[in-house]
Scaffold this motif. Structure first.
Motif, PDB file in Angstrom:
ATOM      1  N   ALA A 102       0.820  -1.215   0.000  1.00  0.00           N
ATOM      2  CA  ALA A 102       0.000   0.000   0.000  1.00  0.00           C
ATOM      3  C   ALA A 102       0.852   1.262   0.000  1.00  0.00           C
ATOM      4  O   ALA A 102       0.372   2.335  -0.401  1.00  0.00           O
ATOM      5  N   ASP A 103       2.098   1.184   0.424  1.00  0.00           N
ATOM      6  CA  ASP A 103       2.989   2.349   0.446  1.00  0.00           C
ATOM      7  C   ASP A 103       3.681   2.588  -0.888  1.00  0.00           C
ATOM      8  O   ASP A 103       4.337   3.614  -1.067  1.00  0.00           O
ATOM      9  N   CYS A 104       3.565   1.664  -1.817  1.00  0.00           N
ATOM     10  CA  CYS A 104       4.290   1.755  -3.096  1.00  0.00           C
ATOM     11  C   CYS A 104       3.458   2.511  -4.119  1.00  0.00           C
ATOM     12  O   CYS A 104       2.947   1.939  -5.105  1.00  0.00           O
ATOM     13  N   ARG A 105       3.307   3.801  -3.912  1.00  0.00           N
ATOM     14  CA  ARG A 105       2.484   4.635  -4.773  1.00  0.00           C
ATOM     15  C   ARG A 105       3.254   5.071  -6.014  1.00  0.00           C
ATOM     16  O   ARG A 105       4.471   5.259  -5.975  1.00  0.00           O
ATOM     17  N   THR A 106       2.523   5.254  -7.124  1.00  0.00           N
ATOM     18  CA  THR A 106       3.133   5.757  -8.357  1.00  0.00           C
ATOM     19  C   THR A 106       3.082   7.276  -8.336  1.00  0.00           C
ATOM     20  O   THR A 106       3.253   7.888  -7.282  1.00  0.00           O
ATOM     21  N   GLU A 107       2.838   7.900  -9.462  1.00  0.00           N
ATOM     22  CA  GLU A 107       2.781   9.355  -9.507  1.00  0.00           C
ATOM     23  C   GLU A 107       1.679   9.870  -8.579  1.00  0.00           C
ATOM     24  O   GLU A 107       0.629   9.245  -8.440  1.00  0.00           O
ATOM     25  N   PRO A 108       1.913  11.010  -7.930  1.00  0.00           N
ATOM     26  CA  PRO A 108       0.913  11.530  -6.988  1.00  0.00           C
ATOM     27  C   PRO A 108      -0.474  11.725  -7.606  1.00  0.00           C
ATOM     28  O   PRO A 108      -1.480  11.626  -6.916  1.00  0.00           O
ATOM     29  N   LYS A 109      -0.508  11.979  -8.933  1.00  0.00           N
ATOM     30  CA  LYS A 109      -1.799  12.232  -9.576  1.00  0.00           C
ATOM     31  C   LYS A 109      -2.657  10.966  -9.619  1.00  0.00           C
ATOM     32  O   LYS A 109      -3.874  11.022  -9.480  1.00  0.00           O
ATOM     33  N   THR A 110      -2.012   9.817  -9.853  1.00  0.00           N
ATOM     34  CA  THR A 110      -2.778   8.577  -9.968  1.00  0.00           C
ATOM     35  C   THR A 110      -3.072   7.963  -8.607  1.00  0.00           C
ATOM     36  O   THR A 110      -4.132   7.393  -8.392  1.00  0.00           O
ATOM     37  N   ARG A 112      -2.052   5.331  -7.294  1.00  0.00           N
ATOM     38  CA  ARG A 112      -2.271   3.889  -7.349  1.00  0.00           C
ATOM     39  C   ARG A 112      -1.050   3.180  -6.770  1.00  0.00           C
ATOM     40  O   ARG A 112       0.088   3.610  -6.953  1.00  0.00           O
ATOM     41  N   ALA A 113      -1.314   2.099  -6.084  1.00  0.00           N
ATOM     42  CA  ALA A 113      -0.228   1.321  -5.485  1.00  0.00           C
ATOM     43  C   ALA A 113       0.239   0.282  -6.501  1.00  0.00           C
ATOM     44  O   ALA A 113      -0.528  -0.585  -6.909  1.00  0.00           O
ATOM     45  N   ARG A 114       1.499   0.393  -6.899  1.00  0.00           N
ATOM     46  CA  ARG A 114       2.060  -0.524  -7.894  1.00  0.00           C
ATOM     47  C   ARG A 114       3.306  -1.184  -7.318  1.00  0.00           C
ATOM     48  O   ARG A 114       4.195  -0.510  -6.806  1.00  0.00           O
ATOM     49  N   ILE A 115       3.371  -2.507  -7.418  1.00  0.00           N
ATOM     50  CA  ILE A 115       4.506  -3.268  -6.902  1.00  0.00           C
ATOM     51  C   ILE A 115       5.104  -4.086  -8.031  1.00  0.00           C
ATOM     52  O   ILE A 115       4.383  -4.617  -8.876  1.00  0.00           O
ATOM     53  N   TYR A 116       6.419  -4.157  -8.076  1.00  0.00           N
ATOM     54  CA  TYR A 116       7.138  -4.921  -9.091  1.00  0.00           C
ATOM     55  C   TYR A 116       7.723  -6.185  -8.457  1.00  0.00           C
ATOM     56  O   TYR A 116       8.183  -6.166  -7.316  1.00  0.00           O
ATOM     57  N   LEU A 117       7.700  -7.253  -9.230  1.00  0.00           N
ATOM     58  CA  LEU A 117       8.317  -8.512  -8.817  1.00  0.00           C
ATOM     59  C   LEU A 117       9.442  -8.847  -9.783  1.00  0.00           C
ATOM     60  O   LEU A 117       9.236  -8.885 -11.002  1.00  0.00           O
ATOM     61  N   ALA A 171      12.738 -10.513  -5.628  1.00  0.00           N
ATOM     62  CA  ALA A 171      12.734  -9.132  -5.145  1.00  0.00           C
ATOM     63  C   ALA A 171      11.381  -8.484  -5.407  1.00  0.00           C
ATOM     64  O   ALA A 171      10.789  -8.673  -6.474  1.00  0.00           O
ATOM     65  N   PHE A 172      10.894  -7.755  -4.429  1.00  0.00           N
ATOM     66  CA  PHE A 172       9.703  -6.916  -4.567  1.00  0.00           C
ATOM     67  C   PHE A 172      10.139  -5.471  -4.359  1.00  0.00           C
ATOM     68  O   PHE A 172      10.885  -5.176  -3.421  1.00  0.00           O
ATOM     69  N   TYR A 173       9.669  -4.553  -5.216  1.00  0.00           N
ATOM     70  CA  TYR A 173      10.093  -3.159  -5.096  1.00  0.00           C
ATOM     71  C   TYR A 173       9.077  -2.256  -5.787  1.00  0.00           C
ATOM     72  O   TYR A 173       8.228  -2.710  -6.566  1.00  0.00           O
ATOM     73  N   ASP A 174       9.167  -0.959  -5.476  1.00  0.00           N
ATOM     74  CA  ASP A 174       8.291   0.012  -6.120  1.00  0.00           C
ATOM     75  C   ASP A 174       9.049   0.734  -7.220  1.00  0.00           C
ATOM     76  O   ASP A 174      10.251   0.505  -7.451  1.00  0.00           O
ATOM     77  N   GLU A 175       8.354   1.611  -7.930  1.00  0.00           N
ATOM     78  CA  GLU A 175       8.929   2.264  -9.108  1.00  0.00           C
ATOM     79  C   GLU A 175      10.120   3.143  -8.778  1.00  0.00           C
ATOM     80  O   GLU A 175      11.083   3.224  -9.532  1.00  0.00           O
ATOM     81  N   SER A 176      10.094   3.786  -7.627  1.00  0.00           N
ATOM     82  CA  SER A 176      11.181   4.682  -7.240  1.00  0.00           C
ATOM     83  C   SER A 176      12.302   3.974  -6.495  1.00  0.00           C
ATOM     84  O   SER A 176      13.299   4.591  -6.155  1.00  0.00           O
ATOM     85  N   GLN A 177      12.139   2.697  -6.213  1.00  0.00           N
ATOM     86  CA  GLN A 177      13.119   1.906  -5.444  1.00  0.00           C
ATOM     87  C   GLN A 177      13.257   2.395  -4.005  1.00  0.00           C
ATOM     88  O   GLN A 177      14.233   2.067  -3.318  1.00  0.00           O
TER      89      GLN A 177
END
Length: 238
Positions: A102-110, A112-117, A171-177
């Motif tokens: 839930a903390d892995c947010r994309t751009e502030p405008k969207t 949305r929580a996005r997670i990468y595997l 590994a699990f990570y968000d867009e900004s690492q």
């Protein structure tokens, strides 16, 4: 006790009773109960060993940068013990994690929580049994040259049968690492799949709005992701 400020000698009173045995109350105020090496030294040793060519080099760097004297053999035992502690904490679910999907947010405008595997196989250098035997003999020669009696060495652990072996990384990570969780296993693809499912539960993958697999075309990776996806859906539905 060996600390980051040098060796500290601590004198304290011990109490004994036939019913409760021996206790020293101040020990509970120290870094570790009856410990001989402080948490700060253990952390520095592990950090320096991470980039060291060998344990002797890491011990020399520790002495040069922090004025903490440890032999290469003592540093090896320390690092291996700390590694086992981390591994046990991870397997038992006691290793703290301060973020979730839930903390892995994309751009502030969207918002949305996005997670990468990510997952892959990597070749890891190991110590062969022949190398362990050679090192053992070298340690014995060093102890003999000191000219004083020492405690018996612990039983020798068996080495690997090959110089390199494949480990599986997940590994699990968000867009900004900014949030990243990586772990590995020396097991097969099934073990990697179990690792995916376990760590996905820890980060609460079900809270992510978008899930992206950033992997190559290896069949074992796609198969395990598919199996894990089914398990996640079943778990969420139940």
């Amino acid at each position: 006790m060996l600390t980051i400020n040098g060796r500290v000698r601590i004198w304290r009173r011990r109490w004994h009773s036939p019913e409760e045995g021996t206790t020293a109350p101040p020990d509970r105020w120290l870094d570790t109960l009856e410990g001989t090496i402080s948490l700060g030294v253990r952390e520095m040793a592990c950090r320096l060993n991470r980039d060291g060519a060998n344990f002797d080099k890491a011990a020399a760097d520790l002495a040069r940068t922090a004025r903490v004297a440890l032999s290469g053999e003592a540093l090896r035992a320390l690092v291996e013990t700390e590694g086992q502690r981390v591994l046990q904490a991870q397997r038992s679910g006691q290793l703290p994690l301060d973020w979730s999907a839930a903390d892995c947010r994309t751009e502030p405008k969207t918002k949305r929580a996005r997670i990468y595997l990510g997952s892959d196989g990597v070749m890891v250098p190991l110590i062969t049994d022949a190398e362990k035997r050679t090192r053992r003999q070298e340690v014995k020669r060093k102890r003999q040259r000191r000219g004083r009696k020492a405690r018996p060495l612990p039983p020798r652990k068996a080495g690997a049968d090959q110089r390199y072996k494949e480990f599986k990384i997940v590994a699990f990570y968000d867009e900004s690492q900014d949030h990243r969780l990586a772990c590995g296993t020396r097991g097969d693809c099934e073990a990697a799949g179990r690792l995916m499912r376990r760590e996905a539960g820890r980060i609460r993958l079900d809270l992510a709005d978008e899930k992206v697999g950033n992997v190559d075309g290896s069949p074992w990776i796609s198969n395990q992701i598919e199996h894990s996806g089914k398990a996640w859906r079943l778990a969420k539905g139940s």
